[in-house]
Design an enzyme around this catalytic site. Sequence first.
Site, mmCIF file in Angstrom:
data_model
loop_
_atom_site.group_PDB
_atom_site.id
_atom_site.type_symbol
_atom_site.label_atom_id
_atom_site.label_comp_id
_atom_site.label_asym_id
_atom_site.label_seq_id
_atom_site.Cartn_x
_atom_site.Cartn_y
_atom_site.Cartn_z
ATOM 1 N N ASP A 3 0.885 -1.166 0.000
ATOM 2 C CA ASP A 3 0.000 0.000 0.000
ATOM 3 C C ASP A 3 0.927 1.222 0.000
ATOM 4 O O ASP A 3 2.122 1.101 0.309
ATOM 5 C CB ASP A 3 -0.855 -0.057 1.271
ATOM 6 C CG ASP A 3 -1.489 1.259 1.624
ATOM 7 O OD1 ASP A 3 -2.198 1.818 0.760
ATOM 8 O OD2 ASP A 3 -1.266 1.754 2.741
ATOM 9 N N ASP A 58 -0.171 5.131 0.898
ATOM 10 C CA ASP A 58 -0.391 6.171 1.919
ATOM 11 C C ASP A 58 -0.501 5.574 3.313
ATOM 12 O O ASP A 58 -1.387 4.774 3.568
ATOM 13 C CB ASP A 58 -1.650 6.971 1.571
ATOM 14 C CG ASP A 58 -1.491 7.698 0.242
ATOM 15 O OD1 ASP A 58 -2.279 7.447 -0.679
ATOM 16 O OD2 ASP A 58 -0.528 8.484 0.120
ATOM 17 N N ARG A 94 -14.004 10.894 -1.657
ATOM 18 C CA ARG A 94 -14.014 11.562 -0.346
ATOM 19 C C ARG A 94 -14.653 12.959 -0.465
ATOM 20 O O ARG A 94 -15.434 13.370 0.362
ATOM 21 C CB ARG A 94 -12.573 11.672 0.168
ATOM 22 C CG ARG A 94 -12.407 11.983 1.635
ATOM 23 C CD ARG A 94 -10.951 11.749 2.075
ATOM 24 N NE ARG A 94 -10.569 10.367 1.821
ATOM 25 C CZ ARG A 94 -9.354 9.991 1.418
ATOM 26 N NH1 ARG A 94 -8.400 10.885 1.212
ATOM 27 N NH2 ARG A 94 -9.092 8.739 1.208
ATOM 28 N N THR A 135 -4.987 3.069 -3.511
ATOM 29 C CA THR A 135 -6.159 3.820 -3.962
ATOM 30 C C THR A 135 -5.749 5.183 -4.500
ATOM 31 O O THR A 135 -6.468 5.796 -5.276
ATOM 32 C CB THR A 135 -7.123 4.005 -2.773
ATOM 33 O OG1 THR A 135 -7.526 2.710 -2.319
ATOM 34 C CG2 THR A 135 -8.357 4.775 -3.170
HETATM 35 C C1 XBP Z 1 -5.131 6.276 0.429
HETATM 36 C C2 XBP Z 1 -6.325 6.914 -0.118
HETATM 37 C C3 XBP Z 1 -6.163 8.014 -1.112
HETATM 38 C C4 XBP Z 1 -5.410 9.190 -0.480
HETATM 39 C C5 XBP Z 1 -5.589 10.439 -1.310
HETATM 40 O O1 XBP Z 1 -4.771 5.317 -0.533
HETATM 41 O O2 XBP Z 1 -7.442 6.502 0.211
HETATM 42 O O3 XBP Z 1 -7.452 8.424 -1.496
HETATM 43 O O4 XBP Z 1 -5.975 9.450 0.816
HETATM 44 O O5 XBP Z 1 -5.119 10.211 -2.628
HETATM 45 P P1 XBP Z 1 -3.891 3.998 -0.072
HETATM 46 P P2 XBP Z 1 -6.067 10.588 -3.874
HETATM 47 O O6 XBP Z 1 -3.948 3.890 1.438
HETATM 48 O O7 XBP Z 1 -4.574 2.854 -0.765
HETATM 49 O O8 XBP Z 1 -2.514 4.284 -0.581
HETATM 50 O O9 XBP Z 1 -6.602 11.978 -3.598
HETATM 51 O O10 XBP Z 1 -5.169 10.540 -5.086
HETATM 52 O O11 XBP Z 1 -7.127 9.535 -3.887
#
Ligand code: XBP
Length: 257
Positions: free
Chosen positions: A9, A11, A55, A117
């Site tokens: 993953d 973030d 979101r 994501t």
């Molecule tokens: C984390 C998410 C992403 C980020 C924001 O993704 O849910 O939506 O918060 O990025 P993961 P974007 O934990 O799967 O890496 O605005 O590009 O969606």
Amino acid sequence: MALEVLIFDVDGTLAETEEWHRHAFNAAFAAAGLGWHWDQALYGELLEVTGGKERIRHYAVTCGEAIDDDAIARLHAAKTTRYVASVEAGAITLRPGVSRLLHEAQAAGLRVAIATTTSPANVTALLRTTLGPEGPGLFACIGAGDMVAAKKPAPDIYRLVLDRLQVAPECCVAFEDTPNGLHAARGAGIPTVVTTSLYGGTAGFEDALIVVDGLGETDAPCRVLRGVPIDGPVLGVADLRRALRDASASRFRVTPE
Ligand code: XBP
């Protein structure tokens, strides 16, 4: 089954990025003249909804504000521009142990991949800035953002990576930091290590192979919060191989959704 692929993953797992996402969202809202501001407490709740566009839409609906998909796309593009600029300015570093494990995996002949994501532009910027121009090329597959319609906690992004790499879930280990991410990886049948993070919390990880507070460095040992103990101060390929072997031989049955 022998370990072949590590799937990360982004973030909260590769790097603590969500505060920079939050700042980028707020800067885009201000530039658009919206009176929206996501503080840390609210953002922690909004992270239940994965995907930035999703979101924004969720927040607008809860505020009873009408905003169409084109406006959301424009707002999210402005946010992504700001976030990428922060990454490229060097604001974000990889979490302890990530670079070490990536290189250890490569030396052990394992492939590494990404299932996230977040938007592809965010991933490329982070990998280039933290691992050098060849950073993205270290990964056999980068599954990100809108490559799938159903985002985490749906397993779709993990299934896309498994399919592209033609590998069985039992031969992989995923790394996640949230219950949504763990659910996505387990839904694809992949044994999963949880590294707790700023926004990921410490609950809802019962189905994890191991829960640690990070991957660890020799001068910054990691702490096992749940699951099989590890040999030394860091989580390494040998620990993953042993955990996978013990798990497949005991309670931890890989059960796709
Ligand atoms: C984390 C998410 C992403 C980020 C924001 O993704 O849910 O939506 O918060 O990025 P993961 P974007 O934990 O799967 O890496 O605005 O590009 O969606």
